[in-house]
Design a protein around this motif. Structure first.
Motif, PDB file in Angstrom:
ATOM      1  N   SER A  88     -15.741  66.634  61.461  1.00 43.86           N
ATOM      2  CA  SER A  88     -16.624  67.797  61.303  1.00 43.86           C
ATOM      3  C   SER A  88     -15.806  68.957  60.745  1.00 43.86           C
ATOM      4  CB  SER A  88     -17.202  68.168  62.674  1.00 43.86           C
ATOM      5  OG  SER A  88     -17.446  69.546  62.754  1.00 43.86           O
ATOM      6  N   THR A  89     -16.317  69.590  59.701  1.00 44.21           N
ATOM      7  CA  THR A  89     -15.579  70.725  59.123  1.00 44.21           C
ATOM      8  C   THR A  89     -15.497  71.863  60.144  1.00 44.21           C
ATOM      9  OG1 THR A  89     -17.624  71.530  58.109  1.00 44.21           O
ATOM     10  CG2 THR A  89     -16.168  70.239  56.696  1.00 44.21           C
ATOM     11  N   SER A  90     -16.511  71.967  61.008  1.00 43.61           N
ATOM     12  CA  SER A  90     -16.509  73.060  61.992  1.00 43.61           C
ATOM     13  C   SER A  90     -15.497  72.793  63.106  1.00 43.61           C
ATOM     14  CB  SER A  90     -17.900  73.252  62.592  1.00 43.61           C
ATOM     15  OG  SER A  90     -18.725  73.911  61.660  1.00 43.61           O
ATOM     16  N   GLN A 111     -19.234  63.798  56.607  1.00 44.03           N
ATOM     17  CA  GLN A 111     -18.734  64.028  57.968  1.00 44.03           C
ATOM     18  C   GLN A 111     -19.123  62.836  58.848  1.00 44.03           C
ATOM     19  OE1 GLN A 111     -18.894  68.651  58.962  1.00 44.03           O
ATOM     20  NE2 GLN A 111     -20.937  67.823  58.685  1.00 44.03           N
ATOM     21  N   ARG A 115     -21.580  68.314  63.620  1.00 40.42           N
ATOM     22  CA  ARG A 115     -22.127  68.945  64.823  1.00 40.42           C
ATOM     23  C   ARG A 115     -23.267  69.879  64.502  1.00 40.42           C
ATOM     24  NH1 ARG A 115     -19.359  72.592  67.368  1.00 40.42           N
ATOM     25  NH2 ARG A 115     -17.521  72.868  66.063  1.00 40.42           N
ATOM     26  N   GLY A 116     -24.350  69.772  65.284  1.00 46.55           N
ATOM     27  CA  GLY A 116     -25.455  70.709  65.154  1.00 46.55           C
ATOM     28  C   GLY A 116     -25.433  71.672  66.323  1.00 46.55           C
ATOM     29  N   ARG A 117     -26.443  72.509  66.421  1.00 46.33           N
ATOM     30  CA  ARG A 117     -26.507  73.439  67.553  1.00 46.33           C
ATOM     31  C   ARG A 117     -26.864  72.684  68.826  1.00 46.33           C
ATOM     32  NH1 ARG A 117     -29.463  76.103  63.852  1.00 46.33           N
ATOM     33  NH2 ARG A 117     -31.372  75.640  64.992  1.00 46.33           N
ATOM     34  N   LYS A 180     -36.778  70.534  57.123  1.00 46.24           N
ATOM     35  CA  LYS A 180     -35.434  71.132  57.196  1.00 46.24           C
ATOM     36  C   LYS A 180     -34.530  70.584  56.093  1.00 46.24           C
ATOM     37  CE  LYS A 180     -31.623  71.554  60.492  1.00 46.24           C
ATOM     38  NZ  LYS A 180     -31.304  71.725  61.902  1.00 46.24           N
ATOM     39  N   GLY A 183     -28.811  73.099  57.817  1.00 47.33           N
ATOM     40  CA  GLY A 183     -28.545  73.554  59.184  1.00 47.33           C
ATOM     41  C   GLY A 183     -27.345  74.482  59.185  1.00 47.33           C
ATOM     42  N   ILE A 204     -22.042  75.215  57.551  1.00 48.05           N
ATOM     43  CA  ILE A 204     -23.310  75.044  56.816  1.00 48.05           C
ATOM     44  C   ILE A 204     -23.386  73.633  56.239  1.00 48.05           C
ATOM     45  CG2 ILE A 204     -24.714  75.902  54.866  1.00 48.05           C
ATOM     46  CD1 ILE A 204     -23.450  78.609  55.227  1.00 48.05           C
TER      47      ILE A 204
HETATM   48  C1  BTN Z   1     -28.055  72.627  63.183  1.00 50.52           C
HETATM   49  O1  BTN Z   1     -28.971  72.477  62.378  1.00 50.52           O
HETATM   50  O2  BTN Z   1     -28.200  72.392  64.385  1.00 50.52           O
HETATM   51  C2  BTN Z   1     -26.734  73.117  62.660  1.00 50.52           C
HETATM   52  C3  BTN Z   1     -26.091  72.112  61.738  1.00 50.52           C
HETATM   53  C4  BTN Z   1     -24.810  72.593  61.117  1.00 50.52           C
HETATM   54  C5  BTN Z   1     -24.175  71.524  60.266  1.00 50.52           C
HETATM   55  C6  BTN Z   1     -22.953  71.995  59.560  1.00 50.52           C
HETATM   56  S1  BTN Z   1     -22.389  70.824  58.386  1.00 50.52           S
HETATM   57  C7  BTN Z   1     -20.905  71.669  58.186  1.00 50.52           C
HETATM   58  C8  BTN Z   1     -20.480  72.114  59.566  1.00 50.52           C
HETATM   59  N1  BTN Z   1     -19.777  71.059  60.235  1.00 50.52           N
HETATM   60  C9  BTN Z   1     -20.425  70.628  61.321  1.00 50.52           C
HETATM   61  O3  BTN Z   1     -20.034  69.719  62.063  1.00 50.52           O
HETATM   62  N2  BTN Z   1     -21.564  71.300  61.463  1.00 50.52           N
HETATM   63  C10 BTN Z   1     -21.745  72.289  60.436  1.00 50.52           C
END
Ligand code: BTN
Length: 317
Positions: A88-90, A111, A115-117, A180, A183, A204
């Motif tokens: 995951s970049t985050s 990825q 990860r999402g919220r 959607k 995210g 993002i």
């Molecule tokens: C959501 O919709 O719940 C948020 C999603 C966010 C996804 C981006 S992709 C780049 C960055 N790396 C991750 O693991 N999550 C965010």
């Protein structure tokens, strides 16, 4: 820096064609060495055309991530890392920010553990755009307002570069044709004692080109279906808007309300295991969703909401 990178930077900054001879002279190497570097850059995905009698010219419409182009398009310097595939970049960004790096940008083609919220996963196959960046806020900033600013920046960039109209579902899901398409994950590194925000981290993910949406996501997700999009320009257009502070909060909220698909609609949400439904009345100046539930106004600062109604229910788990 390598000769290859020097040539790339020269061609990015020089809009007109340059002959092999001119480039060779500039770097004091042979024309054959220049030709070899150009071949190698083209193999990486750059598009350098060699025109007889006029020289080499770089076509900026490339779909690979490029540190050099990102640096060129961004209005301020960033430490940039690019991965073919990453969990995951985050998650990676959080690690390098915790190690003390400032103003970082991490991009990936794919990825394995996006990860999402609220602990959800984010489907991240190839041909999407996945990036996360960090910055230190100049002044005290409200995180909900930053989230809103990022959502609008994504919508503006998609309109500007692809002429496609997107909408937003509070707080930061970007929608295209009612599904959607993007995210956004906003996180912060907060000093435990002073409560100061040391870094804001934005992740993002945009479904740029996903011809086959998996069955389980078909009803809720869509892709922009733009093939070979200029990823560097898209990232920089979004980041430059987020990092510029030109727009007033009031103006921003007004535009956000116009683009928000929830206004005056019935929604369902859950707080402390109790599901509520109500009508969205407003988004206030702090970015909170104002919902009329049983003749009372409720103010949501964060969380997930769904469109439509459900019978009130108390969950037992
Ligand atoms: C959501 O919709 O719940 C948020 C999603 C966010 C996804 C981006 S992709 C780049 C960055 N790396 C991750 O693991 N999550 C965010």
């Amino acid at each position: 820096m390598s000769l290859k990178n020097d040539i790339l930077e020269l061609l990015i900054n020089q809009k007109e064609a340059l002959s092999g001879e001119e480039i060779a002279k500039k770097f004091n190497v042979s024309r054959a060495a220049i030709w070899k570097c150009i071949q190698s850059l083209n193999d990486e995905g750059y598009k350098i055309e060699g025109k007889s009698n006029c020289g080499y010219i770089l076509n900026e419409n490339i779909d690979i991530y490029s540190k050099e182009y990102l640096t060129y398009y961004l209005n301020q310097p960033f430490h940039i890392e690019i991965f073919n595939e990453i969990n995951s970049t985050s998650t990676y960004l959080k690690k390098i920010v915790n190690e003390g790096n400032e103003n970082c940008l991490v991009c990936a083609y794919k990825q394995s553990n996006g990860r999402g919220r609220t602990g959800k996963s984010f489907f991240s196959p190839e041909n999407g755009l996945y990036f996360s960046f960090s910055f230190k806020p100049k002044e005290k900033q409200d995180l909900t307002l930053i989230t809103i600013k990022v959502g609008l920046a994504v919508i503006h960039a998609i309109k500007k570069l692809f002429n496609l109209d997107c909408e937003i579902k509070w707080v930061n899901d970007v929608y295209y044709l009612q599904k959607k398409v993007c995210g956004i994950l906003c996180e912060a590194l907060i000093d435990f004692e002073s409560k100061d925000i040391n870094a804001i981290m934005i992740g993002i993910g945009i479904n740029l080109y996903m011809p086959q949406i998996p069955d389980e996501l078909k009803d809720v997700a869509i892709s922009l279906n733009v093939k070979n999009a200029n990823k560097n320009l898209l990232i920089a257009t979004i980041m430059n808007e987020v990092l510029s502070s030109s727009i007033s909060n009031l103006k921003m909220i007004n535009e956000y309300k116009e683009k928000c698909i929830l206004m005056n609609r019935e929604i369902t949400f859950t707080i402390n295991n109790i599901s509520y439904n109500g009508i969205v009345k407003d988004i206030n100046n702090e970015g909170n969703l104002v919902v009329l539930v049983d003749n009372h106004l409720m103010y949501l600062k964060s969380g997930e909401v769904s469109l439509g109604s459900k019978k009130y229910e108390k969950k037992n788990h």
